[in-house]
Design an enzyme around this catalytic site. Structure first.
Site, PDB file in Angstrom:
ATOM      1  N   SER A 226       0.832  -1.212   0.000  1.00 37.12           N
ATOM      2  CA  SER A 226       0.000   0.000   0.000  1.00 37.12           C
ATOM      3  C   SER A 226       0.861   1.256   0.000  1.00 37.12           C
ATOM      4  O   SER A 226       1.986   1.270   0.496  1.00 37.12           O
ATOM      5  CB  SER A 226      -0.906   0.032   1.236  1.00 37.12           C
ATOM      6  OG  SER A 226      -1.763  -1.078   1.272  1.00 37.12           O
TER       7      SER A 226
HETATM    8  N1  SAH Z   1      -1.128  -4.762   4.044  1.00 36.68           N
HETATM    9  C1  SAH Z   1      -0.394  -5.049   2.836  1.00 36.68           C
HETATM   10  C2  SAH Z   1      -1.202  -4.668   1.594  1.00 36.68           C
HETATM   11  C3  SAH Z   1      -1.269  -5.800   0.648  1.00 36.68           C
HETATM   12  S1  SAH Z   1      -2.406  -5.678  -0.694  1.00 36.68           S
HETATM   13  C4  SAH Z   1       0.965  -4.409   2.832  1.00 36.68           C
HETATM   14  O1  SAH Z   1       1.268  -3.612   3.747  1.00 36.68           O
HETATM   15  O2  SAH Z   1       1.782  -4.718   1.971  1.00 36.68           O
HETATM   16  C5  SAH Z   1      -3.772  -6.644  -0.096  1.00 36.68           C
HETATM   17  C6  SAH Z   1      -3.503  -8.064   0.275  1.00 36.68           C
HETATM   18  O3  SAH Z   1      -4.752  -8.673   0.625  1.00 36.68           O
HETATM   19  C7  SAH Z   1      -2.903  -8.927  -0.827  1.00 36.68           C
HETATM   20  O4  SAH Z   1      -1.708  -9.494  -0.374  1.00 36.68           O
HETATM   21  C8  SAH Z   1      -3.973  -9.995  -1.084  1.00 36.68           C
HETATM   22  O5  SAH Z   1      -3.422 -11.269  -1.426  1.00 36.68           O
HETATM   23  C9  SAH Z   1      -4.697 -10.034   0.255  1.00 36.68           C
HETATM   24  N2  SAH Z   1      -6.067 -10.573   0.209  1.00 36.68           N
HETATM   25  C10 SAH Z   1      -7.006 -10.416  -0.746  1.00 36.68           C
HETATM   26  N3  SAH Z   1      -8.138 -11.071  -0.421  1.00 36.68           N
HETATM   27  C11 SAH Z   1      -7.911 -11.675   0.791  1.00 36.68           C
HETATM   28  C12 SAH Z   1      -8.686 -12.512   1.649  1.00 36.68           C
HETATM   29  N4  SAH Z   1      -9.936 -12.882   1.339  1.00 36.68           N
HETATM   30  N5  SAH Z   1      -8.109 -12.947   2.797  1.00 36.68           N
HETATM   31  C13 SAH Z   1      -6.843 -12.591   3.135  1.00 36.68           C
HETATM   32  N6  SAH Z   1      -6.066 -11.801   2.362  1.00 36.68           N
HETATM   33  C14 SAH Z   1      -6.587 -11.352   1.195  1.00 36.68           C
END
Ligand code: SAH
Length: 217
Positions: free
Chosen positions: A64
């Site tokens: 993010s």
């Molecule tokens: N907090 C992260 C942002 C990652 S982007 C950071 O600081 O880097 C969002 C993430 O949510 C992705 O890695 C994606 O694989 C995950 N995601 C999407 N749907 C999900 C679900 N149903 N359960 C758990 N994770 C999920």
């Protein structure tokens, strides 16, 4: 795993930029000032780690944007004593910021590669959340309820199961919308059966997906 004076200088500039964009909670800025964001990205992206932009990580996901991490964290009004659930561990950067603030963190990721990556990296940096591989839509009913819940992927609606895992007085921050844009929602559980919802601007996140990726293959 180097974090040298150059990284620290770039990080300080980034934090100043985020402050200027309106983040007021000094405990958030201080925590972000400590977490070496460049270690959460590929080496080749070193030059991009300290600009205020989201960036691709593995498995088609993104780390993010720093401002977005800051605003989601600020909205939650984090206290050191909070028990926090994060949905979407991704690179582990947001998790590191929360750990740096002293909370006890439970974090769920549905992509095996990212779960493996963050589970190795975070302890090496001194951060020890509890990692879970699975579907964040379900939350963690056996570990809840949580004081705060942060969802870092865009959801189509606010999952009931997550609302139910908030303590009374607890707060969830979650981007809700379609694949292209979401509105940041702040959901507060005011009594056992009552919730309030506020909105805090427009954002773009990768979509929240059901199930775990292994099951989908
Ligand atoms: N907090 C992260 C942002 C990652 S982007 C950071 O600081 O880097 C969002 C993430 O949510 C992705 O890695 C994606 O694989 C995950 N995601 C999407 N749907 C999900 C679900 N149903 N359960 C758990 N994770 C999920």
């Amino acid at each position: 795993m180097e974090d040298n004076f150059r990284h620290k200088g770039l990080r300080k500039r980034l934090i100043d930029e985020i402050r200027q964009k309106g983040i007021r909670d000094e405990s958030v800025l201080q925590a972000m000032g400590k977490v070496p964001r460049h270690l959460f990205m590929d080496n080749s992206f070193l030059g991009f780690a300290y600009v205020d932009k989201a960036f691709p990580i593995s498995a088609g996901q993104t780390i993010s944007q720093p401002y977005t991490v800051a605003i989601q964290t600020e909205i939650l009004q984090i206290k050191r004593s909070d028990k926090v659930l994060e949905v979407g561990t991704g690179s582990g950067y947001q998790a590191a910021v929360l750990c740096e603030m002293g909370v006890s963190l439970y974090t769920i990721e549905r992509q095996r590669a990212l779960y493996d990556f963050s589970r190795l990296l975070l302890p090496r940096l001194g951060y020890h959340p509890q990692f879970f591989y699975g579907d964040g839509y379900q939350g963690l009913p056996t570990y809840g309820p949580f004081d705060k819940i942060i969802v870092t992927a865009g959801a189509e609606s606010v999952p009931e199961k997550l609302k139910e895992q908030l303590v009374v007085g607890g707060k969830m921050v979650i981007p809700v919308g379609d694949r292209l844009h979401q509105v940041m929602k702040i959901v507060e559980r005011v009594t056992e059966n009552e919730y309030t919802e506020l909105e805090a601007g427009n954002f773009v996140f990768v979509p929240m997906l059901p199930g775990v990726s292994d099951q989908l293959r």
